[in-house]
Scaffold this active site. Sequence first.
Site, mmCIF file in Angstrom:
data_model
loop_
_atom_site.group_PDB
_atom_site.id
_atom_site.type_symbol
_atom_site.label_atom_id
_atom_site.label_comp_id
_atom_site.label_asym_id
_atom_site.label_seq_id
_atom_site.Cartn_x
_atom_site.Cartn_y
_atom_site.Cartn_z
ATOM 1 N N ILE A 110 0.838 -1.206 0.000
ATOM 2 C CA ILE A 110 0.000 0.000 0.000
ATOM 3 C C ILE A 110 0.870 1.251 0.000
ATOM 4 O O ILE A 110 0.392 2.344 0.241
ATOM 5 C CB ILE A 110 -0.913 0.004 1.253
ATOM 6 C CG1 ILE A 110 -0.076 -0.100 2.541
ATOM 7 C CG2 ILE A 110 -1.921 -1.149 1.195
ATOM 8 C CD1 ILE A 110 -0.883 0.129 3.816
ATOM 9 N N HIS A 128 -4.642 -4.624 -2.161
ATOM 10 C CA HIS A 128 -4.971 -4.127 -0.817
ATOM 11 C C HIS A 128 -5.190 -2.617 -0.799
ATOM 12 O O HIS A 128 -5.152 -1.985 0.257
ATOM 13 C CB HIS A 128 -3.889 -4.533 0.181
ATOM 14 C CG HIS A 128 -3.874 -6.016 0.431
ATOM 15 N ND1 HIS A 128 -2.843 -6.683 1.036
ATOM 16 C CD2 HIS A 128 -4.802 -6.973 0.149
ATOM 17 C CE1 HIS A 128 -3.123 -7.978 1.110
ATOM 18 N NE2 HIS A 128 -4.293 -8.177 0.568
HETATM 19 P P1 NAD Z 1 4.839 -10.795 4.852
HETATM 20 O O1 NAD Z 1 5.308 -9.819 5.882
HETATM 21 O O2 NAD Z 1 3.952 -11.878 5.195
HETATM 22 O O3 NAD Z 1 6.077 -11.464 4.123
HETATM 23 C C1 NAD Z 1 7.091 -10.752 3.569
HETATM 24 C C2 NAD Z 1 8.088 -11.774 3.041
HETATM 25 O O4 NAD Z 1 9.128 -11.052 2.411
HETATM 26 C C3 NAD Z 1 8.718 -12.638 4.137
HETATM 27 O O5 NAD Z 1 8.505 -14.006 3.826
HETATM 28 C C4 NAD Z 1 10.206 -12.287 4.090
HETATM 29 O O6 NAD Z 1 11.047 -13.407 4.187
HETATM 30 C C5 NAD Z 1 10.369 -11.660 2.726
HETATM 31 N N1 NAD Z 1 11.353 -10.592 2.668
HETATM 32 C C6 NAD Z 1 11.471 -9.519 3.482
HETATM 33 N N2 NAD Z 1 12.450 -8.712 3.046
HETATM 34 C C7 NAD Z 1 12.998 -9.300 1.941
HETATM 35 C C8 NAD Z 1 14.039 -8.949 1.047
HETATM 36 N N3 NAD Z 1 14.746 -7.835 1.181
HETATM 37 N N4 NAD Z 1 14.323 -9.798 0.028
HETATM 38 C C9 NAD Z 1 13.620 -10.966 -0.128
HETATM 39 N N5 NAD Z 1 12.601 -11.327 0.677
HETATM 40 C C10 NAD Z 1 12.292 -10.503 1.703
HETATM 41 O O7 NAD Z 1 4.244 -9.898 3.746
HETATM 42 P P2 NAD Z 1 3.126 -10.257 2.774
HETATM 43 O O8 NAD Z 1 3.051 -11.720 2.513
HETATM 44 O O9 NAD Z 1 3.360 -9.345 1.650
HETATM 45 O O10 NAD Z 1 1.753 -9.914 3.557
HETATM 46 C C11 NAD Z 1 1.593 -8.953 4.542
HETATM 47 C C12 NAD Z 1 0.517 -7.911 4.196
HETATM 48 O O11 NAD Z 1 0.827 -6.724 4.887
HETATM 49 C C13 NAD Z 1 0.528 -7.522 2.763
HETATM 50 O O12 NAD Z 1 -0.598 -8.037 2.215
HETATM 51 C C14 NAD Z 1 0.519 -5.995 2.706
HETATM 52 O O13 NAD Z 1 -0.758 -5.530 2.339
HETATM 53 C C15 NAD Z 1 0.733 -5.535 4.099
HETATM 54 N N6 NAD Z 1 1.962 -4.736 4.284
HETATM 55 C C16 NAD Z 1 2.338 -3.823 3.322
HETATM 56 C C17 NAD Z 1 3.512 -3.093 3.478
HETATM 57 C C18 NAD Z 1 3.902 -2.110 2.404
HETATM 58 O O14 NAD Z 1 3.036 -1.556 1.738
HETATM 59 N N7 NAD Z 1 5.203 -1.904 2.168
HETATM 60 C C19 NAD Z 1 4.322 -3.284 4.596
HETATM 61 C C20 NAD Z 1 3.897 -4.228 5.574
HETATM 62 C C21 NAD Z 1 2.712 -4.956 5.379
#
Ligand code: NAD
Length: 263
Positions: A110, A128
């Site tokens: 997001i 999302h």
């Molecule tokens: P998650 O937190 O479940 O998983 C993130 C995955 O990314 C983990 O398995 C981790 O091992 C991997 N990861 C983290 N940093 C990495 C990197 N540098 N290189 C490779 N892999 C890496 O996230 P999700 O499955 O996307 O679901 C969580 C929900 O939370 C999402 O649906 C999203 O909507 C929301 N969210 C969004 C943000 C954002 O907009 N940036 C941030 C946090 C959560």
Amino acid sequence: MVPDAEFNEEITAFRGLLARAERIVALTGAGISTESGIPDFRSPGGLWTRGIKPITYQDFVASEEARLEDWRRRFRMNEDFAAAKPNAGHLGLARLMQEGKLLALVTQNIDRLHQRSGVPDERLVEIHGNSGEGRCLDCRTSMPLIEVRRIIDATDASPRCACGGLVKAAIVSFGERIPESKLQRANEVAEEADLFLVFGSSLQVQPAATLPLIAKRSGAMLAIINRESTPLDHLAEIAMHRPIGAVFSALYPQLVSEVLGSV
Ligand code: NAD
Ligand code: ZN
């Protein structure tokens, strides 16, 4: 085998997949933005391991206190998003799109970092939503965040729409349904892919867990790039447990030196 040789081999195989593909579709999760300084939920150091629990849709509807806390968090998060810069992962995907190889990008994020790296809205499916505006839960009319803030500052109460409905940030909260049109669009693009790429998603939440399966069923190859293993790794032609930045640095060294050079 020494780790570097193994990495080079993985990159060569990944390059081969990219070269053969003509209709690439990518799915990104919170993991693609961690290298921009935005924490994910589930990793060590992620928001959940720090005890920050999400405010659910049901909490938001039931309690004025939860609504005000949700807005406070939202404003703080938006400041973090605005201060963050797209990283090599976002820029690499934008490059693949400019080259005409990447048809569409489905994101769970997001934070709008894909738009800011040059991916046009019409090629992006934000399943999302995004946190750039408020929206009435009853009539779906939008309300700019600046107006939300003015109302909260002036009244100490969460904003209401002209129709009387509650206004919430236009993201899909925990416990809230993803709009049907978004799901349908995500399914459609997954079906069109001949190569489906996953970057930085634990593939533990829906529809992220299903989209790669839909693509596979339609004949696509699958590559998963995620630091930790995922439940779909065994179905992938390539599953790389590497930082996304390192993968794009190897694929597009020049792009990455440009990014680092501009910071
Ligand atoms: P998650 O937190 O479940 O998983 C993130 C995955 O990314 C983990 O398995 C981790 O091992 C991997 N990861 C983290 N940093 C990495 C990197 N540098 N290189 C490779 N892999 C890496 O996230 P999700 O499955 O996307 O679901 C969580 C929900 O939370 C999402 O649906 C999203 O909507 C929301 N969210 C969004 C943000 C954002 O907009 N940036 C941030 C946090 C959560
Ligand atoms: Zn309304």
